[in-house]
Design a protein around this motif. Sequence first.
Motif, PDB file in Angstrom:
ATOM      1  N   UNK A  77       0.898  -1.176  -0.114  1.00  0.00           N
ATOM      2  CA  UNK A  77      -0.216  -0.135   0.098  1.00  0.00           C
ATOM      3  C   UNK A  77       1.093   1.298   0.373  1.00  0.00           C
ATOM      4  N   UNK A  78       2.075   0.889   0.804  1.00  0.00           N
ATOM      5  CA  UNK A  78       2.697   2.331   0.765  1.00  0.00           C
ATOM      6  C   UNK A  78       3.902   2.307  -0.608  1.00  0.00           C
ATOM      7  N   UNK A  79       3.455   3.188  -1.242  1.00  0.00           N
ATOM      8  CA  UNK A  79       3.523   2.371  -2.823  1.00  0.00           C
ATOM      9  C   UNK A  79       4.509   3.873  -3.201  1.00  0.00           C
ATOM     10  N   UNK A  80       4.943   5.041  -2.020  1.00  0.00           N
ATOM     11  CA  UNK A  80       5.919   6.791  -2.488  1.00  0.00           C
ATOM     12  C   UNK A  80       4.971   7.210  -3.348  1.00  0.00           C
ATOM     13  N   UNK A  81       3.796   7.608  -2.811  1.00  0.00           N
ATOM     14  CA  UNK A  81       3.073   8.538  -3.675  1.00  0.00           C
ATOM     15  C   UNK A  81       2.340   9.539  -2.794  1.00  0.00           C
ATOM     16  N   UNK A  82       1.944   9.080  -1.948  1.00  0.00           N
ATOM     17  CA  UNK A  82       1.702   9.635  -0.760  1.00  0.00           C
ATOM     18  C   UNK A  82       1.293  11.486  -0.198  1.00  0.00           C
ATOM     19  N   UNK A  83       3.059  11.011  -0.655  1.00  0.00           N
ATOM     20  CA  UNK A  83       3.790  12.286  -0.608  1.00  0.00           C
ATOM     21  C   UNK A  83       3.209  13.158  -1.258  1.00  0.00           C
ATOM     22  N   UNK A  84       2.496  13.638  -3.177  1.00  0.00           N
ATOM     23  CA  UNK A  84       2.577  13.834  -3.575  1.00  0.00           C
ATOM     24  C   UNK A  84       1.363  13.831  -3.738  1.00  0.00           C
ATOM     25  N   UNK A  85       0.594  13.271  -3.019  1.00  0.00           N
ATOM     26  CA  UNK A  85      -1.028  13.487  -3.135  1.00  0.00           C
ATOM     27  C   UNK A  85      -2.362  14.518  -1.475  1.00  0.00           C
ATOM     28  N   UNK A  86      -3.332  14.739  -2.149  1.00  0.00           N
ATOM     29  CA  UNK A  86      -4.163  15.345  -1.175  1.00  0.00           C
ATOM     30  C   UNK A  86      -4.759  14.232  -0.404  1.00  0.00           C
ATOM     31  N   UNK A  87      -5.218  14.349   0.446  1.00  0.00           N
ATOM     32  CA  UNK A  87      -6.454  13.406   1.406  1.00  0.00           C
ATOM     33  C   UNK A  87      -7.436  14.242   1.531  1.00  0.00           C
ATOM     34  N   UNK A  88      -8.204  13.267   1.657  1.00  0.00           N
ATOM     35  CA  UNK A  88      -9.803  13.641   1.867  1.00  0.00           C
ATOM     36  C   UNK A  88      -9.942  12.089   2.725  1.00  0.00           C
ATOM     37  N   UNK A  89     -10.857  12.586   3.734  1.00  0.00           N
ATOM     38  CA  UNK A  89     -11.624  12.283   4.651  1.00  0.00           C
ATOM     39  C   UNK A  89     -13.035  12.369   5.583  1.00  0.00           C
ATOM     40  N   UNK A  90     -13.697  10.990   5.853  1.00  0.00           N
ATOM     41  CA  UNK A  90     -14.832  12.181   6.835  1.00  0.00           C
ATOM     42  C   UNK A  90     -14.496  10.849   7.994  1.00  0.00           C
ATOM     43  N   UNK A  91     -14.709  11.920   9.279  1.00  0.00           N
ATOM     44  CA  UNK A  91     -14.469  11.210  10.488  1.00  0.00           C
ATOM     45  C   UNK A  91     -15.989  11.405  11.188  1.00  0.00           C
ATOM     46  N   UNK A  92     -16.238   9.969  11.773  1.00  0.00           N
ATOM     47  CA  UNK A  92     -17.398  10.158  12.831  1.00  0.00           C
ATOM     48  C   UNK A  92     -17.176   9.716  14.322  1.00  0.00           C
ATOM     49  N   UNK A  93     -17.442  10.677  15.094  1.00  0.00           N
ATOM     50  CA  UNK A  93     -17.384  10.893  16.571  1.00  0.00           C
ATOM     51  C   UNK A  93     -15.907  10.099  17.353  1.00  0.00           C
ATOM     52  N   UNK A  94     -15.281  11.241  15.690  1.00  0.00           N
ATOM     53  CA  UNK A  94     -13.392  10.968  15.907  1.00  0.00           C
ATOM     54  C   UNK A  94     -12.766   9.599  14.973  1.00  0.00           C
ATOM     55  N   UNK A  95     -13.635   8.689  14.527  1.00  0.00           N
ATOM     56  CA  UNK A  95     -12.795   8.050  13.782  1.00  0.00           C
ATOM     57  C   UNK A  95     -12.831   8.120  12.079  1.00  0.00           C
ATOM     58  N   UNK A  96     -12.014   8.119  11.672  1.00  0.00           N
ATOM     59  CA  UNK A  96     -12.143   8.121  10.328  1.00  0.00           C
ATOM     60  C   UNK A  96     -13.002   7.224   9.262  1.00  0.00           C
ATOM     61  N   UNK A  97     -13.990   7.391   8.837  1.00  0.00           N
ATOM     62  CA  UNK A  97     -14.630   5.764   8.365  1.00  0.00           C
ATOM     63  C   UNK A  97     -15.154   6.055   6.703  1.00  0.00           C
ATOM     64  N   UNK A  98     -13.823   7.072   5.913  1.00  0.00           N
ATOM     65  CA  UNK A  98     -13.986   7.306   4.452  1.00  0.00           C
ATOM     66  C   UNK A  98     -13.117   8.533   4.211  1.00  0.00           C
ATOM     67  N   UNK A  99     -12.321   7.723   2.744  1.00  0.00           N
ATOM     68  CA  UNK A  99     -10.604   7.993   2.676  1.00  0.00           C
ATOM     69  C   UNK A  99     -10.542   7.806   0.948  1.00  0.00           C
TER      70      UNK A  99
END
Length: 148
Positions: free
Chosen positions: A37-59
Amino acid sequence: MSCKLKRFKELTPEELYAFLRLRSEIFVVEQDCVYLDLDGYDDKCLHLWKEQNGQMVAYTRILPAGVYYPEASIGRVVVHISQRGTDLGKELMRRSEEALYDLEERGPIKLMAQSYLLNWYGAQGYVPEGDEFLEDGIPHTMMVKARL
């Protein structure tokens, strides 16, 4: 539910851990797929997610044009099992597309869809491109959405 959008350098260690854990829960454990999963691209991306009650539920991971494909791309789309069947995934895709638009990305959006989700992506305007292929042992199909 709150929605967050950040560049890699803006992420806290807790946020980074949360989305890596969610991606691992879905793509590695639930889908029983051993892949890097750690493919070397995360640092070049934007990351979008939703949280519910402090927990990440979608990304989603948003890749500007030229980072992975010549076109802009959205990838690593995940929704926690507790939120499936809601419109949360569609909302995140829409917000991901809006984030690309805000980056002045006006061209097509390309993604590598797991083939069982072709209808889901198709309902959001993505069309198949090319033949089905195996990626990490899972059938995938390239899909593209034209931008106006």
